[in-house]
Design a protein around this motif. Structure first.
Motif, PDB file in Angstrom:
ATOM      1  N   LEU A 179      17.255  31.773 -15.055  1.00  0.00           N
ATOM      2  CA  LEU A 179      18.496  32.413 -15.473  1.00  0.00           C
ATOM      3  C   LEU A 179      19.615  31.386 -15.590  1.00  0.00           C
ATOM      4  N   ARG A 227      24.722  35.654 -18.358  1.00  0.00           N
ATOM      5  CA  ARG A 227      24.882  36.105 -16.968  1.00  0.00           C
ATOM      6  C   ARG A 227      26.365  36.372 -16.738  1.00  0.00           C
ATOM      7  N   LEU A 230      15.530  39.920 -16.062  1.00  0.00           N
ATOM      8  CA  LEU A 230      15.585  38.598 -16.675  1.00  0.00           C
ATOM      9  C   LEU A 230      14.896  38.628 -18.038  1.00  0.00           C
ATOM     10  N   LEU A 270      23.636  40.457 -14.256  1.00  0.00           N
ATOM     11  CA  LEU A 270      23.160  40.556 -15.629  1.00  0.00           C
ATOM     12  C   LEU A 270      24.107  41.439 -16.442  1.00  0.00           C
TER      13      LEU A 270
END
Length: 363
Positions: free
Chosen positions: A222, A230, A116, A142
């Motif tokens: 996120l 993402r 992250l 990710l």
């Protein structure tokens, strides 16, 4: 004009990341890693003079040594990574994906697919210097962004010549789900992706599940980022997990990796999925814990593909053993592009890696 690079730490073994790049009369430090083991100390920061520091991500072996640096040295990181800095440490924002000027040097960042807020770093000096930080192509959560071309590539080789795909890892972990399990994980790394996978597996197998509140908070962080940071199509799954109540007595527990993990969940078998300290390797050998990798670093073929994509003429595998069979494997994978602790010459560039890990690439 030349670019000089000194790998202060992170060459030839799994260890703290600290790489000094000197170009255009400026000295930039890429990452400021802390010790991986509680009893270890770091020495790379001794009397170090730099103009600025750039941090790739917030794991201890990349950010844990910041406290050893003078507070007046400008430090750059993304806002989410800044949460892991020492209290009140001044910092400047790195873009999650973009370009800025640091001490007169153009720095480009992109998503590294590892954690992250984590990014790779590209410095527009000479033919380009690319530093992957920790990186992975295989995260289902990710993204990994395509970097600009770079003659010099400093790449995450934490897995050595290992090259098993993520599907193999997931299948192997799923075979352990017949028993009460606790998964200790880095709170901003594989934790986020594993949380979504475990939620699906718990529903499919009719198992109960609990997710550490810190991991939930990071999933929410996120979700609050722009959707392009993402993988697409996951927002509903993230929202569903955040709305899901933790089971009171869960079969499966995903938790932040802490020293008190065995005491906190004595009725659960611990299954680790990443780097093991010597103490934990001893526990593994004694059958007290289990281990199965969840890919969060570049595996060998992906490292080679990245080097090819960059057009790199000099490639340094970082955070891995560079001896005996592993060294032979890297020679086979990278050929004359490989930079190790010896003197190399290629394409009119003379590259020297000393025992301390420094090399210069004159123009």
């Amino acid at each position: 004009m030349s670019v000089n690079i000194e790998i202060l730490s992170g060459l030839g073994a799994k260890g703290p990341a600290a790489i000094l790049v000197e170009a255009q009369g400026k000295r930039l430090l890429l990452d400021a890693g802390g010790a991986l083991h509680p009893d270890d100390t770091i020495t790379w920061a001794n009397n170090l003079d730099v103009d600025a520091v750039l941090i790739s991500h917030d794991h201890i072996d990349h950010i844990g040594g910041v406290a050893e640096l003078a507070e007046n040295v400008p430090l750059y990181c993304t806002p989410l990574v800044a949460k892991a800095l020492p209290h009140n440490r001044p910092w400047h924002p790195l873009p999650e994906r973009g370009t800025l000027e640091v001490e007169g040097i153009i720095v480009t960042t992109g998503q590294a697919g590892h954690s992250l807020g984590g990014v790779w770093l590209h410095l527009a000096v000479e033919g380009g210097v690319y530093y992957s930080g920790d990186a992975c192509f295989e995260s289902q959560l990710l993204p990994f962004d395509t970097p600009p071309k770079a003659a010099i590539a400093l790449l995450d080789a934490s897995y050595g010549s290992y090259d098993q795909p993520q599907a193999h890892c997931v299948q192997a972990i799923s075979e352990h789900l017949y028993q009460p399990l606790a998964f200790p994980v880095p709170e901003t790394g594989r934790a986020l992706e594993m949380a979504l996978w475990l939620a699906k597996e718990a529903d499919r197998r009719q198992l109960t599940l609990a997710i550490d509140p810190v991991i939930r908070d990071n999933l929410a962080a996120l979700l609050a980022l722009p959707a392009t940071l993402r993988r697409p199509g996951l927002d509903h799954s993230i929202r569903s997990l955040l709305a899901r109540q933790n089971a009171y007595s869960p079969t499966l527990m995903l938790m932040c990796d802490r020293s008190d993990t065995p005491q906190q969940w004595p009725n659960h078998h611990l299954l680790h999925t990443g780097y093991l300290t010597p103490d934990r390797r001893a526990e593994l050998a004694a059958g007290q814990i289990s281990w199965q990798r969840w890919n969060v670093h570049l595996r060998a073929s992906h490292l080679v593909a990245l080097a090819d994509q960059l057009g790199a003429t000099q490639v340094v595998p970082l955070f891995t053993q560079l001896a005996n069979n592993e060294l032979n494997a890297w020679h086979g994978l990278l050929g004359e592009r490989l930079c190790t602790a010896q003197r190399l010459s290629a394409h009119s560039r003379l590259v020297t890696l000393s025992s301390l890990g420094s090399f210069a690439c004159p123009q």
